[in-house]
Design a protein around this motif. Structure first.
Motif, PDB file in Angstrom:
ATOM      1  N   ASN A  42       0.874  -1.310  -0.008  1.00  0.00           N
ATOM      2  CA  ASN A  42       0.160   0.012  -0.040  1.00  0.00           C
ATOM      3  C   ASN A  42       0.971   1.094  -0.043  1.00  0.00           C
ATOM      4  O   ASN A  42       1.994   1.130   0.310  1.00  0.00           O
ATOM      5  N   TRP A  43       0.384   2.548  -0.310  1.00  0.00           N
ATOM      6  CA  TRP A  43       0.968   3.773  -0.288  1.00  0.00           C
ATOM      7  C   TRP A  43       1.622   4.036   1.051  1.00  0.00           C
ATOM      8  O   TRP A  43       0.600   3.478   2.222  1.00  0.00           O
ATOM      9  N   GLY A  44       2.317   4.691   1.472  1.00  0.00           N
ATOM     10  CA  GLY A  44       2.856   5.129   2.879  1.00  0.00           C
ATOM     11  C   GLY A  44       1.801   5.867   3.506  1.00  0.00           C
ATOM     12  O   GLY A  44       1.250   6.407   2.900  1.00  0.00           O
ATOM     13  N   ASP A  45       1.685   5.662   4.866  1.00  0.00           N
ATOM     14  CA  ASP A  45       0.784   6.426   5.590  1.00  0.00           C
ATOM     15  C   ASP A  45      -0.628   6.605   5.176  1.00  0.00           C
ATOM     16  O   ASP A  45      -1.434   7.370   5.021  1.00  0.00           O
ATOM     17  N   TYR A  46      -1.143   5.005   4.788  1.00  0.00           N
ATOM     18  CA  TYR A  46      -2.320   5.020   4.256  1.00  0.00           C
ATOM     19  C   TYR A  46      -3.129   4.101   4.964  1.00  0.00           C
ATOM     20  O   TYR A  46      -4.413   3.422   4.200  1.00  0.00           O
ATOM     21  N   SER A  70       4.814   5.533  -5.123  1.00  0.00           N
ATOM     22  CA  SER A  70       4.339   6.089  -6.324  1.00  0.00           C
ATOM     23  C   SER A  70       3.848   5.082  -7.270  1.00  0.00           C
ATOM     24  O   SER A  70       4.186   3.682  -6.869  1.00  0.00           O
ATOM     25  N   ASN A  71       2.763   5.122  -8.089  1.00  0.00           N
ATOM     26  CA  ASN A  71       2.388   3.914  -8.849  1.00  0.00           C
ATOM     27  C   ASN A  71       3.448   3.396  -9.558  1.00  0.00           C
ATOM     28  O   ASN A  71       3.416   2.015  -9.775  1.00  0.00           O
ATOM     29  N   GLU A  72       4.324   4.123 -10.047  1.00  0.00           N
ATOM     30  CA  GLU A  72       5.142   3.515 -10.922  1.00  0.00           C
ATOM     31  C   GLU A  72       6.183   2.659 -10.273  1.00  0.00           C
ATOM     32  O   GLU A  72       6.553   1.713 -10.663  1.00  0.00           O
ATOM     33  N   PRO A  90      -3.169   0.466  -6.193  1.00  0.00           N
ATOM     34  CA  PRO A  90      -2.994   1.372  -7.320  1.00  0.00           C
ATOM     35  C   PRO A  90      -4.106   2.270  -7.723  1.00  0.00           C
ATOM     36  O   PRO A  90      -5.124   2.031  -7.096  1.00  0.00           O
ATOM     37  N   SER A  91      -3.555   3.425  -8.315  1.00  0.00           N
ATOM     38  CA  SER A  91      -4.651   4.394  -8.818  1.00  0.00           C
ATOM     39  C   SER A  91      -5.170   3.864 -10.106  1.00  0.00           C
ATOM     40  O   SER A  91      -4.455   3.282 -11.016  1.00  0.00           O
ATOM     41  N   ASP A  92      -6.372   4.492 -10.196  1.00  0.00           N
ATOM     42  CA  ASP A  92      -7.070   4.547 -11.884  1.00  0.00           C
ATOM     43  C   ASP A  92      -6.244   4.294 -13.166  1.00  0.00           C
ATOM     44  O   ASP A  92      -6.332   3.041 -13.236  1.00  0.00           O
ATOM     45  N   ARG A 178       3.101  12.864 -12.707  1.00  0.00           N
ATOM     46  CA  ARG A 178       1.956  13.149 -13.213  1.00  0.00           C
ATOM     47  C   ARG A 178       1.425  14.404 -12.465  1.00  0.00           C
ATOM     48  O   ARG A 178       0.741  15.342 -13.071  1.00  0.00           O
ATOM     49  N   GLU A 179       1.492  14.687 -11.050  1.00  0.00           N
ATOM     50  CA  GLU A 179       1.070  15.745 -10.608  1.00  0.00           C
ATOM     51  C   GLU A 179       1.706  17.116 -10.908  1.00  0.00           C
ATOM     52  O   GLU A 179       1.254  18.082 -11.411  1.00  0.00           O
ATOM     53  N   VAL A 180       3.038  16.874 -11.038  1.00  0.00           N
ATOM     54  CA  VAL A 180       3.708  18.235 -11.117  1.00  0.00           C
ATOM     55  C   VAL A 180       3.549  18.466 -12.577  1.00  0.00           C
ATOM     56  O   VAL A 180       3.554  19.625 -12.856  1.00  0.00           O
ATOM     57  N   GLY A 219       8.262  13.592  -0.224  1.00  0.00           N
ATOM     58  CA  GLY A 219       7.173  12.443  -0.157  1.00  0.00           C
ATOM     59  C   GLY A 219       6.268  12.772   1.111  1.00  0.00           C
ATOM     60  O   GLY A 219       5.948  13.989   1.302  1.00  0.00           O
ATOM     61  N   ASP A 220       5.953  11.677   1.883  1.00  0.00           N
ATOM     62  CA  ASP A 220       4.948  12.005   3.057  1.00  0.00           C
ATOM     63  C   ASP A 220       5.397  12.934   3.809  1.00  0.00           C
ATOM     64  O   ASP A 220       4.412  13.215   4.815  1.00  0.00           O
ATOM     65  N   GLU A 221       6.571  13.160   4.147  1.00  0.00           N
ATOM     66  CA  GLU A 221       7.084  14.261   5.179  1.00  0.00           C
ATOM     67  C   GLU A 221       6.583  15.546   4.586  1.00  0.00           C
ATOM     68  O   GLU A 221       6.842  16.462   5.560  1.00  0.00           O
ATOM     69  N   VAL A 236      -0.461  19.145  -2.760  1.00  0.00           N
ATOM     70  CA  VAL A 236      -0.535  17.856  -2.009  1.00  0.00           C
ATOM     71  C   VAL A 236      -1.894  17.286  -2.735  1.00  0.00           C
ATOM     72  O   VAL A 236      -2.675  17.849  -3.332  1.00  0.00           O
ATOM     73  N   TRP A 237      -2.143  15.915  -2.088  1.00  0.00           N
ATOM     74  CA  TRP A 237      -3.201  15.102  -2.501  1.00  0.00           C
ATOM     75  C   TRP A 237      -4.081  15.476  -1.218  1.00  0.00           C
ATOM     76  O   TRP A 237      -3.590  15.836  -0.096  1.00  0.00           O
ATOM     77  N   SER A 238      -5.431  15.627  -1.662  1.00  0.00           N
ATOM     78  CA  SER A 238      -6.528  16.264  -0.720  1.00  0.00           C
ATOM     79  C   SER A 238      -6.475  15.719   0.785  1.00  0.00           C
ATOM     80  O   SER A 238      -6.463  16.665   1.532  1.00  0.00           O
ATOM     81  N   GLY A 239      -6.362  14.285   0.827  1.00  0.00           N
ATOM     82  CA  GLY A 239      -6.305  13.673   2.081  1.00  0.00           C
ATOM     83  C   GLY A 239      -5.106  14.058   3.039  1.00  0.00           C
ATOM     84  O   GLY A 239      -5.296  14.339   4.149  1.00  0.00           O
ATOM     85  N   ASP A 240      -3.897  14.387   2.222  1.00  0.00           N
ATOM     86  CA  ASP A 240      -2.923  15.042   3.109  1.00  0.00           C
ATOM     87  C   ASP A 240      -3.246  16.257   3.619  1.00  0.00           C
ATOM     88  O   ASP A 240      -2.983  16.742   4.811  1.00  0.00           O
ATOM     89  N   ALA A 241      -3.779  17.173   2.735  1.00  0.00           N
ATOM     90  CA  ALA A 241      -4.221  18.531   3.195  1.00  0.00           C
ATOM     91  C   ALA A 241      -5.202  18.362   4.430  1.00  0.00           C
ATOM     92  O   ALA A 241      -4.842  18.947   5.556  1.00  0.00           O
ATOM     93  N   PHE A 264      -8.729   8.130  -8.106  1.00  0.00           N
ATOM     94  CA  PHE A 264      -9.154   6.985  -7.320  1.00  0.00           C
ATOM     95  C   PHE A 264      -8.279   5.944  -6.970  1.00  0.00           C
ATOM     96  O   PHE A 264      -7.600   5.453  -7.860  1.00  0.00           O
ATOM     97  N   ASP A 265      -7.949   5.515  -5.788  1.00  0.00           N
ATOM     98  CA  ASP A 265      -7.214   4.590  -5.274  1.00  0.00           C
ATOM     99  C   ASP A 265      -8.042   3.313  -4.858  1.00  0.00           C
ATOM    100  O   ASP A 265      -8.837   3.280  -4.195  1.00  0.00           O
ATOM    101  N   ASN A 266      -7.685   2.197  -5.751  1.00  0.00           N
ATOM    102  CA  ASN A 266      -8.693   1.135  -5.363  1.00  0.00           C
ATOM    103  C   ASN A 266      -7.763  -0.252  -5.069  1.00  0.00           C
ATOM    104  O   ASN A 266      -6.626  -0.276  -5.357  1.00  0.00           O
TER     105      ASN A 266
HETATM  106  N1  SPD Z   1       0.219   8.812   1.592  1.00  0.00           N
HETATM  107  C1  SPD Z   1      -0.632   8.366   0.830  1.00  0.00           C
HETATM  108  C2  SPD Z   1      -1.145   8.986  -0.307  1.00  0.00           C
HETATM  109  C3  SPD Z   1      -1.820   8.192  -1.215  1.00  0.00           C
HETATM  110  C4  SPD Z   1      -2.379   9.125  -2.481  1.00  0.00           C
HETATM  111  N2  SPD Z   1      -2.723   8.428  -3.624  1.00  0.00           N
HETATM  112  C5  SPD Z   1      -2.708   9.166  -4.578  1.00  0.00           C
HETATM  113  C6  SPD Z   1      -2.739   8.796  -5.978  1.00  0.00           C
HETATM  114  C7  SPD Z   1      -2.946   9.660  -7.035  1.00  0.00           C
HETATM  115  N3  SPD Z   1      -2.668   9.375  -8.200  1.00  0.00           N
END
Ligand code: SPD
Length: 358
Positions: A42-46, A70-72, A90-92, A178-180, A219-221, A236-241, A264-266
């Motif tokens: 899974n992603w860190g801190d998730y 990262s997805n990659e 992974p994401s979408d 992708r974000e930047v 990253g997560d820091e 940032v990703w919204s949840g981190d905000a 969407f992370d599934n």
């Molecule tokens: N620290 C958890 C981060 C998870 C964010 N996933 C977002 C993926 C966007 N492509």
């Protein structure tokens, strides 16, 4: 007579212990199916670590938990083989890539009764019609978190605000290609799925001009740095905000007016899985409304689970910044699967920008 009572008590204790042990064993076998361990990627801190413990206690399955940033990185590891991941998140666009490359095992919906709690809004999405391979975990947007006090009361509303000369050395960027690249493309009025080479070069050149304002790409820091006011602005990703804002009430989150990414992370079962039955049990456990709500409260990200949403505090579930309505999200873009070569090109351009920044 005393001896008879003692013998009776002994027989009773042994019978009870036997019944208890055999019921535990059955529970474990029921859930574990093919194995006693489950490897989650899974992603860190998730995730709330308490949920992993609860799953282990309920099922007798021992969880081995690994993270990626990262997805990659996640996909490369699964492609290379030599791993035994049972569940990944992974994401979408990455789900669509993984499907294309036959890296996923189809899900057995009969083992996922809790799937009924997911809002129809997050089911049957373009990257996995019919949710054959994936079920929703969290969703969100990409945006800007900023500390208006540190900016002398200035408000941020757009990607183009990031190039303001007053933001020198004040911006932290999420470490995502992708974000930047996407924010730069959006700032120029282009799609964040643009594949036109001239547009991509223009976006990269514009990013280079952002360099004096960029303090770090992290990253997560990023959460800790923004909460501690080491920088005034973060992409940032919204949840981190949401998580940072619960720690520092001077911060605000905005989805920039030029547009942004909806993601969407599934949860999926990679073809590397060794415990497919346990993987279904884990996915179903995370879809349980109580567990999904606990997880959302802990990590700060937005839950796609309708019933879990009702269990969250009202001020969280009604916050339009983190639970934007469909009319708002319809204006945002989901990342397309741009194909292996184009995605590699995005990564290359992002890497060049990172080198330029150093
Ligand atoms: N620290 C958890 C981060 C998870 C964010 N996933 C977002 C993926 C966007 N492509």
């Amino acid at each position: 007579m005393k001896a008879l009572v003692r013998a009776f008590i002994l027989v009773f204790i042994i019978a009870f212990a036997f019944m208890f042990l055999s019921s535990r064993l059955n529970a474990t076998q029921d859930f574990a199916g093919g194995g006693k361990t489950l490897t989650i990627y899974n992603w860190g801190d998730y995730i709330d670590p308490q949920l992993i413990k609860k799953f282990e206690q309920q099922t007798g399955i021992q969880v081995i938990y690994q993270t990626f940033d990262s997805n990659e990185a996640m996909m490369t590891k699964i492609e290379q083989g030599g791993t035994t991941f049972d569940v990944a998140v992974p994401s979408d666009y990455t789900i669509s890539k993984m499907k294309e490359e036959h890296l996923l095992i189809p899900l057995d919906h009969s083992q996922l009764p809790n799937l009924k709690y997911i809002s129809p809004r997050f089911m049957n999405l373009s990257f996995d019609k019919g949710n054959k391979y994936s079920v929703p975990y969290f969703w969100g947007t990409v945006g800007i978190v900023y500390n208006a006090d540190m900016l002398g009361g200035k408000k941020i509303t757009s990607w183009n605000d990031l190039w303001d000369k007053d933001l020198k050395n004040q911006i932290l960027l999420v470490d995502g290609a992708r974000e930047v690249m996407g924010l730069s493309l959006n700032s120029l009025g282009y799609s964040l799925n643009d594949t036109n080479e001239a547009h991509l070069q223009q976006a990269k050149a514009k990013l280079n001009q952002l360099t004096p304002n960029v303090k770090a790409i992290v990253g997560d820091e990023i959460k800790m740095l923004l909460a501690n006011e080491e920088a005034a602005v973060g992409v940032v990703w919204s949840g981190d905000a949401a998580e940072i804002m619960s720690e520092n009430n001077k911060l605000n989150y905005v989805i920039p007016k030029e547009g942004s990414n909806l993601w969407f992370d599934n949860m999926v079962i990679p073809k590397t899985a060794k415990n497919v039955k346990g993987a279904h049990a884990f996915i179903n456990f995370m879809l349980d409304p109580k567990n999904a709500a606990q997880n959302a409260e802990y990590v700060g990200y937005s839950t796609p689970n309708e019933k879990a949403l009702k269990l969250l505090p009202k001020d969280v579930s009604t916050d339009k910044r983190f639970y934007p309505d469909k009319a708002t999200t319809d204006k945002l873009e989901v990342y397309d699967n741009l194909g292996k070569r184009m995605l590699a090109h995005y990564n290359e351009l992002f890497l060049e920008f990172k080198m330029h920044h150093k």
